[in-house]
Design a protein around this motif. Structure first.
Motif, PDB file in Angstrom:
ATOM      1  N   TYR A 163      92.716  45.749  97.199  1.00  0.00           N
ATOM      2  CA  TYR A 163      93.596  45.133  96.203  1.00  0.00           C
ATOM      3  C   TYR A 163      94.975  44.748  96.736  1.00  0.00           C
ATOM      4  O   TYR A 163      95.529  43.723  96.306  1.00  0.00           O
ATOM      5  CB  TYR A 163      93.757  46.056  94.997  1.00  0.00           C
ATOM      6  N   PRO A 164      95.596  45.512  97.654  1.00  0.00           N
ATOM      7  CA  PRO A 164      96.917  45.087  98.150  1.00  0.00           C
ATOM      8  C   PRO A 164      96.944  43.653  98.663  1.00  0.00           C
ATOM      9  O   PRO A 164      97.945  42.950  98.501  1.00  0.00           O
ATOM     10  CB  PRO A 164      97.204  46.095  99.267  1.00  0.00           C
ATOM     11  N   ALA A 165      95.836  43.182  99.254  1.00  0.00           N
ATOM     12  CA  ALA A 165      95.789  41.800  99.730  1.00  0.00           C
ATOM     13  C   ALA A 165      95.682  40.804  98.580  1.00  0.00           C
ATOM     14  O   ALA A 165      96.025  39.626  98.739  1.00  0.00           O
ATOM     15  CB  ALA A 165      94.613  41.625 100.682  1.00  0.00           C
ATOM     16  N   LEU A 166      95.229  41.248  97.413  1.00  0.00           N
ATOM     17  CA  LEU A 166      95.058  40.363  96.261  1.00  0.00           C
ATOM     18  C   LEU A 166      96.185  40.500  95.240  1.00  0.00           C
ATOM     19  O   LEU A 166      96.212  39.759  94.255  1.00  0.00           O
ATOM     20  CB  LEU A 166      93.725  40.680  95.561  1.00  0.00           C
ATOM     21  N   GLN A 167      97.098  41.430  95.462  1.00  0.00           N
ATOM     22  CA  GLN A 167      98.071  41.774  94.432  1.00  0.00           C
ATOM     23  C   GLN A 167      98.980  40.604  94.074  1.00  0.00           C
ATOM     24  O   GLN A 167      99.342  40.434  92.899  1.00  0.00           O
ATOM     25  CB  GLN A 167      98.919  42.963  94.891  1.00  0.00           C
ATOM     26  N   THR A 168      99.364  39.787  95.042  1.00  0.00           N
ATOM     27  CA  THR A 168     100.243  38.658  94.743  1.00  0.00           C
ATOM     28  C   THR A 168      99.609  37.722  93.734  1.00  0.00           C
ATOM     29  O   THR A 168     100.281  37.210  92.831  1.00  0.00           O
ATOM     30  CB  THR A 168     100.574  37.892  96.035  1.00  0.00           C
ATOM     31  N   ARG A 169      98.313  37.499  93.852  1.00  0.00           N
ATOM     32  CA  ARG A 169      97.623  36.580  92.955  1.00  0.00           C
ATOM     33  C   ARG A 169      97.166  37.255  91.667  1.00  0.00           C
ATOM     34  O   ARG A 169      97.124  36.624  90.613  1.00  0.00           O
ATOM     35  CB  ARG A 169      96.413  35.975  93.672  1.00  0.00           C
ATOM     36  N   CYS A 170      96.822  38.511  91.732  1.00  0.00           N
ATOM     37  CA  CYS A 170      96.223  39.194  90.577  1.00  0.00           C
ATOM     38  C   CYS A 170      97.200  40.066  89.803  1.00  0.00           C
ATOM     39  O   CYS A 170      96.847  40.583  88.746  1.00  0.00           O
ATOM     40  CB  CYS A 170      95.054  40.067  91.044  1.00  0.00           C
ATOM     41  N   GLY A 171      98.396  40.245  90.310  1.00  0.00           N
ATOM     42  CA  GLY A 171      99.323  41.209  89.727  1.00  0.00           C
ATOM     43  C   GLY A 171      99.641  40.966  88.260  1.00  0.00           C
ATOM     44  O   GLY A 171      99.668  41.901  87.452  1.00  0.00           O
ATOM     45  N   MET A 172      99.877  39.707  87.871  1.00  0.00           N
ATOM     46  CA  MET A 172     100.253  39.416  86.484  1.00  0.00           C
ATOM     47  C   MET A 172      99.122  39.772  85.519  1.00  0.00           C
ATOM     48  O   MET A 172      99.361  40.337  84.450  1.00  0.00           O
ATOM     49  CB  MET A 172     100.636  37.945  86.336  1.00  0.00           C
ATOM     50  N   GLY A 173      97.905  39.445  85.887  1.00  0.00           N
ATOM     51  CA  GLY A 173      96.775  39.753  85.023  1.00  0.00           C
ATOM     52  C   GLY A 173      96.509  41.237  84.927  1.00  0.00           C
ATOM     53  O   GLY A 173      96.174  41.754  83.848  1.00  0.00           O
ATOM     54  N   VAL A 174      96.668  41.961  86.029  1.00  0.00           N
ATOM     55  CA  VAL A 174      96.477  43.402  86.016  1.00  0.00           C
ATOM     56  C   VAL A 174      97.525  44.064  85.122  1.00  0.00           C
ATOM     57  O   VAL A 174      97.214  44.955  84.326  1.00  0.00           O
ATOM     58  CB  VAL A 174      96.534  43.957  87.454  1.00  0.00           C
ATOM     59  N   ASP A 175      98.769  43.625  85.234  1.00  0.00           N
ATOM     60  CA  ASP A 175      99.827  44.171  84.373  1.00  0.00           C
ATOM     61  C   ASP A 175      99.551  43.861  82.903  1.00  0.00           C
ATOM     62  O   ASP A 175      99.806  44.698  82.021  1.00  0.00           O
ATOM     63  CB  ASP A 175     101.184  43.600  84.769  1.00  0.00           C
ATOM     64  N   TYR A 176      99.034  42.684  82.615  1.00  0.00           N
ATOM     65  CA  TYR A 176      98.730  42.304  81.231  1.00  0.00           C
ATOM     66  C   TYR A 176      97.632  43.205  80.665  1.00  0.00           C
ATOM     67  O   TYR A 176      97.714  43.658  79.519  1.00  0.00           O
ATOM     68  CB  TYR A 176      98.284  40.847  81.181  1.00  0.00           C
ATOM     69  N   ALA A 177      96.612  43.478  81.474  1.00  0.00           N
ATOM     70  CA  ALA A 177      95.535  44.363  81.016  1.00  0.00           C
ATOM     71  C   ALA A 177      96.045  45.775  80.795  1.00  0.00           C
ATOM     72  O   ALA A 177      95.656  46.454  79.838  1.00  0.00           O
ATOM     73  CB  ALA A 177      94.390  44.359  82.040  1.00  0.00           C
ATOM     74  N   LYS A 178      96.949  46.212  81.659  1.00  0.00           N
ATOM     75  CA  LYS A 178      97.469  47.577  81.595  1.00  0.00           C
ATOM     76  C   LYS A 178      98.387  47.775  80.388  1.00  0.00           C
ATOM     77  O   LYS A 178      98.564  48.908  79.914  1.00  0.00           O
ATOM     78  CB  LYS A 178      98.225  47.874  82.891  1.00  0.00           C
ATOM     79  N   GLN A 179      98.948  46.697  79.885  1.00  0.00           N
ATOM     80  CA  GLN A 179      99.915  46.810  78.793  1.00  0.00           C
ATOM     81  C   GLN A 179      99.352  46.258  77.489  1.00  0.00           C
ATOM     82  O   GLN A 179      99.089  47.004  76.546  1.00  0.00           O
ATOM     83  CB  GLN A 179     101.210  46.087  79.172  1.00  0.00           C
ATOM     84  N   ARG A 180      99.132  44.955  77.410  1.00  0.00           N
ATOM     85  CA  ARG A 180      98.742  44.332  76.146  1.00  0.00           C
ATOM     86  C   ARG A 180      97.318  44.676  75.722  1.00  0.00           C
ATOM     87  O   ARG A 180      97.060  45.016  74.562  1.00  0.00           O
ATOM     88  CB  ARG A 180      98.890  42.810  76.254  1.00  0.00           C
ATOM     89  N   LEU A 181      96.370  44.574  76.658  1.00  0.00           N
ATOM     90  CA  LEU A 181      94.984  44.878  76.298  1.00  0.00           C
ATOM     91  C   LEU A 181      94.822  46.348  75.926  1.00  0.00           C
ATOM     92  O   LEU A 181      94.002  46.695  75.071  1.00  0.00           O
ATOM     93  CB  LEU A 181      94.042  44.516  77.446  1.00  0.00           C
ATOM     94  N   LEU A 182      95.614  47.207  76.562  1.00  0.00           N
ATOM     95  CA  LEU A 182      95.567  48.631  76.227  1.00  0.00           C
ATOM     96  C   LEU A 182      95.925  48.857  74.765  1.00  0.00           C
ATOM     97  O   LEU A 182      95.226  49.578  74.042  1.00  0.00           O
ATOM     98  CB  LEU A 182      96.535  49.393  77.133  1.00  0.00           C
ATOM     99  N   ARG A 183      96.982  48.232  74.288  1.00  0.00           N
ATOM    100  CA  ARG A 183      97.422  48.449  72.917  1.00  0.00           C
ATOM    101  C   ARG A 183      96.411  47.926  71.901  1.00  0.00           C
ATOM    102  O   ARG A 183      96.153  48.555  70.875  1.00  0.00           O
ATOM    103  CB  ARG A 183      98.791  47.817  72.712  1.00  0.00           C
ATOM    104  N   LEU A 184      95.811  46.793  72.222  1.00  0.00           N
ATOM    105  CA  LEU A 184      94.768  46.265  71.350  1.00  0.00           C
ATOM    106  C   LEU A 184      93.571  47.205  71.328  1.00  0.00           C
ATOM    107  O   LEU A 184      92.953  47.435  70.274  1.00  0.00           O
ATOM    108  CB  LEU A 184      94.352  44.871  71.820  1.00  0.00           C
ATOM    109  N   GLY A 185      93.234  47.776  72.468  1.00  0.00           N
ATOM    110  CA  GLY A 185      92.127  48.724  72.527  1.00  0.00           C
ATOM    111  C   GLY A 185      92.383  49.978  71.704  1.00  0.00           C
ATOM    112  O   GLY A 185      91.477  50.490  71.048  1.00  0.00           O
TER     113      GLY A 185
END
Length: 374
Positions: free
Chosen positions: A69-91
């Motif tokens: 994942y460290p090699a993908l973090q620049t591209r995937c970071g925003m989506g991972v943060d969104y899942a960790k925050q917004r999708l969590l609350r909806l869940g």
């Protein structure tokens, strides 16, 4: 005269499409993690251990987070943060579909009282022991929430109120997994002895539901004895889940009263600030309302009414499982093994002491209030 040449003008992406494109790679990654964890949790050899999709998702996320994942973090970071925050609350909001007010009547007020006593005593003990063991307050609170309410889901729900770092959440989830699994296999071994004390299958189920960590582990410990035990265990556990909302509100109030400074990232809910004569007084009176906890209660109330057809409810429950697993996978991706190692053995010791209290203290509370042998 030659006619003027018209060059096509590229249309800029709309404001809502731009963040969607930026988040898509990370969301797809967490989705793959969640689906893989859900499939693995259904395999018989995994199901025997009571490992839920949530636990498997965070484990898979940690593995990827410390390898590729460290090699993908620049591209995937925003989506991972969104899942960790917004999708969590909806869940967490949709988690209310798992309980109804009618379930409370099936175990009686004594079952509700047992749940309340075990929640408050276990969490209070976690805070006190955390100070004694010199564990930072956020980690102790997260472990206490997971041990006293509903395992990993409670840890996830508590994180937005505290705005704790991902490694602290991962440590708390790991302790819940270890001792919850131990309880799932250990409680059925206690059943013959409990029966000799007058605790029937129904009383055993209330004991399991009021003291075992995860819902999946409660089901496993109950079904190992009988369907009656499993039914009472699950109902009692769902009442504990319902107590999650008032717990979060009380925790938010306590955090504000103590003037605890939140993390660097932006709060996910709007703070209510009361003006005061000094900056410190203002900080102490700032209360962060966990709106998703109120949504959780509203969904539970809606689920208690005969309004939602079975098919849509089943689809929403499946969506909830997926959202929570995506959030857990995102949390794992953001967790570095070195941070967990730095946490040391003290969080594990705290979780072990809480487990002892749940087994012994929970047994005493159930014996006194559960009418064993009567």
């Amino acid at each position: 005269m030659p006619e003027p040449t018209h060059h096509p003008v590229s249309t800029p992406p709309s404001p809502w499409m731009r963040p969607l494109r930026q988040r898509a790679p990370g969301l797809v990654l967490t989705l793959v993690l969640a689906l893989a964890a859900a499939w693995l949790a259904q395999q018989p050899w995994v199901a025997r251990w009571g490992l839920s999709a949530l636990t498997l998702a965070i484990v898979g996320g940690i593995v990827l987070g410390n390898t590729v994942y460290p090699a993908l973090q620049t591209r995937c970071g925003m989506g991972v943060d969104y899942a960790k925050q917004r999708l969590l609350r909806l869940g967490i909001i949709l988690f209310g579909l798992r309980i109804t007010l009618q379930q409370m009547g099936q175990v009686g007020w004594s079952g509700v009282l047992i749940d309340v006593i075990m929640l408050t005593s276990t969490f209070g003990l976690a805070v006190w022991l955390g100070r004694w063991l010199r564990i930072d307050g956020q980690t102790a609170i997260l472990i206490g929430a997971g041990s006293s309410i509903c395992g990993a889901a409670a840890v996830l729900a508590t994180e937005p109120v505290l705005q704790a770092r991902g490694d602290k959440v991962a440590v708390a989830v790991a302790t819940v997994m270890v001792f919850g699994t131990l309880g799932m296999f250990g409680y059925p071994l206690l059943h013959p002895w409990l029966a000799s004390l007058g605790a029937g299958d129904a009383a055993y189920g209330v004991y399991v539901g009021s003291t075992v960590h995860e819902v999946a582990q409660v089901v496993g410990a109950g079904r190992a004895v009988s369907e009656t035990a499993a039914d009472h265990a699950v109902i009692t556990k769902m009442i504990r889940v319902m107590l999650l909302a008032p717990f979060l509100l009380a925790l938010s109030w306590a955090v504000a009263r103590r003037g605890v400074r939140v993390g660097a990232r932006a709060p996910v809910v709007a703070p209510i600030t009361a003006s005061g004569p000094t900056a410190d007084a203002s900080a102490r009176s700032r209360i962060t309302i966990p709106w998703f906890a109120l949504g959780f209660v509203l969904v539970a109330l809606l689920n208690s009414l005969p309004l939602l057809p079975a098919a849509p409810r089943a689809m929403l429950l499946a969506l909830d499982n997926l959202l929570l697993a995506m959030a857990m996978g995102a949390l794992g991706l953001s967790t570095h093994a070195s941070a967990i190692r730095r946490a040391g053995s003290r969080p594990l010791a705290l979780a072990a002491l809480l487990f002892v209290w749940l087994v012994l203290g929970g047994g005493l509370v159930n014996a006194l209030l559960g009418h064993w042998g009567r």
